[in-house]
Enzyme design. Structure first.
Site, short mmCIF file in Angstrom:
data_model
loop_
_atom_site.label_atom_id
_atom_site.label_comp_id
_atom_site.label_asym_id
_atom_site.label_seq_id
_atom_site.Cartn_x
_atom_site.Cartn_y
_atom_site.Cartn_z
N ARG A 236 0.67 11.91 -9.53
CA ARG A 236 1.07 10.54 -9.20
C ARG A 236 2.48 10.24 -9.71
NH1 ARG A 236 -3.48 7.60 -7.39
NH2 ARG A 236 -5.47 8.08 -8.38
N GLU B 33 0.84 -1.22 0.00
CA GLU B 33 0.00 0.00 0.00
C GLU B 33 0.86 1.25 0.00
OE1 GLU B 33 -2.42 1.51 -0.71
OE2 GLU B 33 -4.28 0.85 0.19
N PHE C 149 -1.72 17.25 3.26
CA PHE C 149 -2.13 16.76 1.94
C PHE C 149 -0.89 16.46 1.12
CE2 PHE C 149 -6.05 16.93 -0.84
CZ PHE C 149 -5.51 16.06 -1.78
C1 PRP Z 1 -5.98 5.76 -0.83
C2 PRP Z 1 -4.81 4.83 -0.53
C3 PRP Z 1 -5.46 3.71 0.23
C4 PRP Z 1 -6.61 4.37 0.92
C5 PRP Z 1 -6.24 4.62 2.35
O1 PRP Z 1 -6.61 5.31 -2.00
O2 PRP Z 1 -4.18 4.39 -1.70
O3 PRP Z 1 -5.91 2.67 -0.62
O4 PRP Z 1 -6.85 5.64 0.28
O5 PRP Z 1 -7.30 5.24 3.03
P1 PRP Z 1 -7.95 4.63 4.33
O6 PRP Z 1 -6.84 4.14 5.23
O7 PRP Z 1 -8.67 5.82 4.95
O8 PRP Z 1 -8.90 3.54 3.95
P2 PRP Z 1 -7.70 6.21 -2.78
O9 PRP Z 1 -9.08 5.80 -2.34
O10 PRP Z 1 -7.34 7.66 -2.65
O11 PRP Z 1 -7.55 5.73 -4.27
P3 PRP Z 1 -6.24 5.77 -5.23
O12 PRP Z 1 -5.22 4.83 -4.63
O13 PRP Z 1 -6.75 5.30 -6.55
O14 PRP Z 1 -5.74 7.20 -5.27
#
Ligand code: PRP
Length: 194
Positions: A176, A110, A163
């Site tokens: 990204r 992750e 952020f």
């Molecule tokens: C982000 C990150 C994790 C998640 C973490 O993904 O990559 O998967 O949020 O957040 P949490 O701990 O509050 O669940 P996002 O939904 O932004 O999608 P992306 O990876 O496509 O940008």
């Protein structure tokens, strides 16, 4: 010609960045350290690296290349619907794995753990599918935002509740492709759709 375009893009991005938080060298150090430890731990176990799209793509690429044992990898796209930037806790699978994880040693890769809701759900889901083991490598964690507990075996770096973009992390799908992690100027997203 494309080099000129790249320079324009980089100048534009630099104007949007408040400051660099983690350099590409430090990212590399964090990932290499975790990958070396995981390579020892998973020797002979044929682990399956599971990348949570899209943010973890850069981390998965660097992490898998730094591993010194055979690995397989697969990808999953999840979304947690909610209002604004807050996760609702309801996870939807946008794109599922193509691998049967039953009996496999799964290592989730992750980019960031925020509330922890996404990963808590995914760990449960992979166990429900009868993975032999499920562990996590997370490049970044925001402890201030944590809502649910997640056990992270391979830890990256804790960051403040700012952020951040870059190395897979986006704002409005941009940034990204930055090779470091940076704090975005609030003026970029204030009044925006974040
Ligand atoms: C982000 C990150 C994790 C998640 C973490 O993904 O990559 O998967 O949020 O957040 P949490 O701990 O509050 O669940 P996002 O939904 O932004 O999608 P992306 O990876 O496509 O940008």
């Amino acid at each position: 010609m494309s080099r000129g375009l790249g320079d324009v893009y980089k100048r534009q991005v630099q104007e949007d960045i408040d400051h660099e938080l983690i350099s590409k060298e430090e990212i590399s150090d964090i990932i290499n350290r975790a990958a070396a430890q995981a390579s020892e731990d998973y020797r002979g176990k044929n682990p399956l690296l599971v990348c949570v799209l899209k943010g973890a793509v850069n981390t998965l690429a660097a992490f898998s290349q730094a591993m010194s044992i055979p690995v397989q990898m697969d990808f999953m796209s999840l979304s947690s619907y909610g209002s604004g930037t807050e996760s609702s806790g309801k996870i939807t699978v946008r794109q599922d794995l193509s691998t049967d994880v039953r009996g496999r040693h799964v290592l989730i890769v992750e980019d960031i753990i925020d509330s922890g809701i996404t990963l808590a759900w995914l760990v449960d889901e992979l166990k429900r599918r009868r993975a032999a083991s499920v562990e996590i490598f997370a490049l970044l964690e925001k402890p201030a935002r944590r809502k649910v507990n997640v056990d992270v075996k391979y830890k990256g770096r804790e960051i403040p509740d700012e952020f951040v973009v870059g190395f897979g992390l986006d704002y409005d799908e941009y940034y990204r492709n930055l090779d470091s992690i940076a704090v975005l100027k609030p003026s970029v997203y204030e009044g925006g759709q974040a």
